[in-house]
Scaffold this active site. Structure first.
Site, PDB file in Angstrom:
ATOM      1  N   GLY A 195       0.672  -1.243   0.012  1.00 12.15           N
ATOM      2  CA  GLY A 195       0.077   0.115  -0.165  1.00 12.15           C
ATOM      3  C   GLY A 195       0.695   1.264  -0.051  1.00 12.15           C
ATOM      4  O   GLY A 195       0.302   2.439  -0.031  1.00 12.15           O
TER       5      GLY A 195
ATOM      6  N   TRP B 152       2.223   3.059  -2.572  1.00 13.96           N
ATOM      7  CA  TRP B 152       2.019   3.810  -3.528  1.00 13.96           C
ATOM      8  C   TRP B 152       0.654   4.492  -3.262  1.00 13.96           C
ATOM      9  O   TRP B 152       0.362   5.634  -3.606  1.00 13.96           O
ATOM     10  CB  TRP B 152       1.874   3.040  -4.763  1.00 13.96           C
ATOM     11  CG  TRP B 152       3.327   3.028  -5.341  1.00 13.96           C
ATOM     12  CD1 TRP B 152       4.462   2.755  -4.628  1.00 13.96           C
ATOM     13  CD2 TRP B 152       3.688   2.831  -6.773  1.00 13.96           C
ATOM     14  NE1 TRP B 152       5.491   2.700  -5.540  1.00 13.96           N
ATOM     15  CE2 TRP B 152       5.107   2.670  -7.087  1.00 13.96           C
ATOM     16  CE3 TRP B 152       3.171   3.002  -8.072  1.00 13.96           C
ATOM     17  CZ2 TRP B 152       5.661   2.346  -8.092  1.00 13.96           C
ATOM     18  CZ3 TRP B 152       3.467   2.701  -9.379  1.00 13.96           C
ATOM     19  CH2 TRP B 152       5.078   2.801  -9.376  1.00 13.96           C
TER      20      TRP B 152
ATOM     21  N   ASP C 270      -5.366  -5.366  -5.411  1.00 13.09           N
ATOM     22  CA  ASP C 270      -4.026  -6.332  -5.434  1.00 13.09           C
ATOM     23  C   ASP C 270      -4.874  -7.736  -5.366  1.00 13.09           C
ATOM     24  O   ASP C 270      -6.145  -7.939  -4.892  1.00 13.09           O
ATOM     25  CB  ASP C 270      -3.408  -6.213  -4.164  1.00 13.09           C
ATOM     26  CG  ASP C 270      -1.808  -6.720  -4.566  1.00 13.09           C
ATOM     27  OD1 ASP C 270      -0.835  -5.752  -4.914  1.00 13.09           O
ATOM     28  OD2 ASP C 270      -1.564  -7.964  -4.679  1.00 13.09           O
TER      29      ASP C 270
ATOM     30  N   ASP D 286      -7.829 -10.326  -9.191  1.00 16.28           N
ATOM     31  CA  ASP D 286      -6.886 -10.557 -10.027  1.00 16.28           C
ATOM     32  C   ASP D 286      -7.238  -9.249 -10.961  1.00 16.28           C
ATOM     33  O   ASP D 286      -8.522  -9.098 -11.664  1.00 16.28           O
ATOM     34  CB  ASP D 286      -6.910 -11.893 -10.873  1.00 16.28           C
ATOM     35  CG  ASP D 286      -5.640 -11.838 -11.936  1.00 16.28           C
ATOM     36  OD1 ASP D 286      -5.249 -10.864 -12.261  1.00 16.28           O
ATOM     37  OD2 ASP D 286      -5.507 -12.886 -12.350  1.00 16.28           O
TER      38      ASP D 286
ATOM     39  N   ASP E 219       2.408  -1.121 -10.532  1.00 14.75           N
ATOM     40  CA  ASP E 219       3.690  -1.556  -9.751  1.00 14.75           C
ATOM     41  C   ASP E 219       3.805  -3.192  -9.777  1.00 14.75           C
ATOM     42  O   ASP E 219       4.383  -3.684  -9.287  1.00 14.75           O
ATOM     43  CB  ASP E 219       3.830  -0.953  -8.295  1.00 14.75           C
ATOM     44  CG  ASP E 219       5.329  -1.049  -8.101  1.00 14.75           C
ATOM     45  OD1 ASP E 219       6.253  -1.218  -8.758  1.00 14.75           O
ATOM     46  OD2 ASP E 219       5.588  -1.038  -6.789  1.00 14.75           O
TER      47      ASP E 219
ATOM     48  N   LYS F 131       5.548  -0.533 -13.995  1.00 14.70           N
ATOM     49  CA  LYS F 131       6.851  -1.271 -13.706  1.00 14.70           C
ATOM     50  C   LYS F 131       7.190  -1.903 -15.054  1.00 14.70           C
ATOM     51  O   LYS F 131       6.342  -2.701 -15.569  1.00 14.70           O
ATOM     52  CB  LYS F 131       6.647  -2.172 -12.616  1.00 14.70           C
ATOM     53  CG  LYS F 131       8.101  -2.733 -12.096  1.00 14.70           C
ATOM     54  CD  LYS F 131       7.856  -3.953 -11.442  1.00 14.70           C
ATOM     55  CE  LYS F 131       7.288  -3.898 -10.050  1.00 14.70           C
ATOM     56  NZ  LYS F 131       8.242  -3.594  -9.014  1.00 14.70           N
TER      57      LYS F 131
HETATM   58  C1  LIG Z   1       5.821  -4.548  -6.052  1.00 19.91           C
HETATM   59  S1  LIG Z   1       4.317  -5.076  -5.218  1.00 19.91           S
HETATM   60  C2  LIG Z   1       3.496  -3.528  -5.169  1.00 19.91           C
HETATM   61  C3  LIG Z   1       4.279  -2.593  -4.059  1.00 19.91           C
HETATM   62  C4  LIG Z   1       3.260  -1.392  -4.116  1.00 19.91           C
HETATM   63  N1  LIG Z   1       3.298  -0.637  -5.114  1.00 19.91           N
HETATM   64  C5  LIG Z   1       3.581  -0.481  -2.572  1.00 19.91           C
HETATM   65  O1  LIG Z   1       4.071   0.494  -2.769  1.00 19.91           O
HETATM   66  O2  LIG Z   1       3.308  -1.186  -1.695  1.00 19.91           O
HETATM   67  C6  LIG Z   1       3.530  -5.822  -6.579  1.00 19.91           C
HETATM   68  C7  LIG Z   1       1.897  -6.282  -6.330  1.00 19.91           C
HETATM   69  O3  LIG Z   1       1.505  -6.580  -7.665  1.00 19.91           O
HETATM   70  C8  LIG Z   1       0.369  -7.504  -7.370  1.00 19.91           C
HETATM   71  N2  LIG Z   1       0.041  -8.400  -8.593  1.00 19.91           N
HETATM   72  C9  LIG Z   1       0.560  -9.022  -9.263  1.00 19.91           C
HETATM   73  N3  LIG Z   1      -0.086  -9.392 -10.444  1.00 19.91           N
HETATM   74  C10 LIG Z   1      -1.523  -8.893 -10.202  1.00 19.91           C
HETATM   75  C11 LIG Z   1      -2.662  -9.203 -10.867  1.00 19.91           C
HETATM   76  N4  LIG Z   1      -2.670  -9.890 -11.956  1.00 19.91           N
HETATM   77  N5  LIG Z   1      -3.614  -8.513 -10.062  1.00 19.91           N
HETATM   78  C12 LIG Z   1      -3.635  -7.731  -9.162  1.00 19.91           C
HETATM   79  N6  LIG Z   1      -2.335  -7.579  -8.458  1.00 19.91           N
HETATM   80  C13 LIG Z   1      -1.419  -7.944  -8.807  1.00 19.91           C
HETATM   81  C14 LIG Z   1       1.057  -8.498  -6.362  1.00 19.91           C
HETATM   82  O4  LIG Z   1       0.067  -9.207  -5.662  1.00 19.91           O
HETATM   83  C15 LIG Z   1       2.041  -7.464  -5.581  1.00 19.91           C
HETATM   84  O5  LIG Z   1       1.343  -7.245  -4.237  1.00 19.91           O
END
Ligand SMILES: C[S@@+](CC[C@H](N)C(=O)[O-])C[C@H]1O[C@@H](n2cnc3c(N)ncnc32)[C@H](O)[C@@H]1O
Length: 228
Positions: free
Chosen positions: A78, A80, A98, A114, A138, A178
């Protein structure tokens, strides 16, 4: 943005014992303990050190303004989303999504699911309740260790996020995602350049030097976008 000032003595910490830890987890833990961004995030109340990446991108590209509607894809834990809420203020709207559950963030609507699921996309659109000014992603797919597969998965995710941005952005809006070393594929890059007035790749200082991670920042959405 300058790297956050190191707290404490500024000395690096080495763990005395690796009992019960693998070398990888020992290294991870040492890196966390010695990372000024981890300490600064904790001190500032950000849930992740990743918060600094979006703060640094914002400093460079002026992404946030008060009153904006912002979508944060792949938002957990969380950081961002917290930054977005702070920047858009009370009259703005922030929707974070997420796969993982997230603790409540006052001022944000958080959804679990998802991003590739149509019903989840619909829920995001409903929560947003109007055109978005900024779509953040991200998201990172789980890596398989097979480089070609991982590369394709990442590109696929950016492409889907871009499709989504095309549906919800207001003209002039922005998209941040990203990406990984080498940036985005030519075809995808060309598409972004067609849809946005400016497309840049950036590696914010908070992104670990050794990692292939970088971000694509597309601003000035040219499409019609959101149709309500
Ligand atoms: C690097 S983390 C994000 C960190 C976040 N920006 C923060 O500041 O806390 C990447 C996130 O992308 C989520 N993610 C990956 N594929 C996803 C999808 N298809 N749908 C939703 N979330 C997804 C993962 O569960 C993970 O929590």
């Amino acid at each position: 943005m300058k790297p956050p000032i190191e707290g404490g003595r500024g000395l690096s910490t080495r763990l005395r014992t690796a009992k019960g830890r693998t070398t990888a987890s020992q290294k991870w833990l040492e890196r966390q303990l010695n990372d000024p961004y981890v300490r600064a995030a904790k001190a500032a109340g950000w849930r992740s050190r990743a918060a600094f990446k979006i703060l640094e991108l914002d400093e460079k590209y002026k992404l946030f303004r008060p009153n904006q509607r912002v979508v944060d894809l792949g938002a957990a834990p969380g950081g961002w989303t917290q930054v977005a809420v702070q920047r858009v203020g009370d009259s703005g709207k922030v929707v974070g999504l997420d796969l993982l559950p997230m603790d409540e963030i006052p001022g944000a609507t958080l959804l679990q699911g998802d991003f590739q699921d149509d019903a989840v996309e619909q829920a995001v659109l409903e929560a947003l309740d109007g055109p978005a000014d900024l779509v953040l992603s991200d998201m990172a797919p789980n890596t398989t260790g097979h480089n070609a597969t991982d590369h394709l998965r990442i590109l696929g995710l950016i492409e889907l996020a871009l499709d989504f941005a095309g549906k919800v952005l207001t003209p002039g809006g922005a998209f941040v995602a990203k990406a990984f070393q080498g940036g985005t594929e030519r075809e995808l890059l060309n598409r972004m350049k067609r849809d946005f007035a400016s497309v840049k790749h950036a590696k914010p200082p908070a992104s670990r030097k050794g990692s292939a991670e970088m971000y694509v920042v597309a601003q000035g959405f040219r499409g019609e976008g959101f149709r309500g």
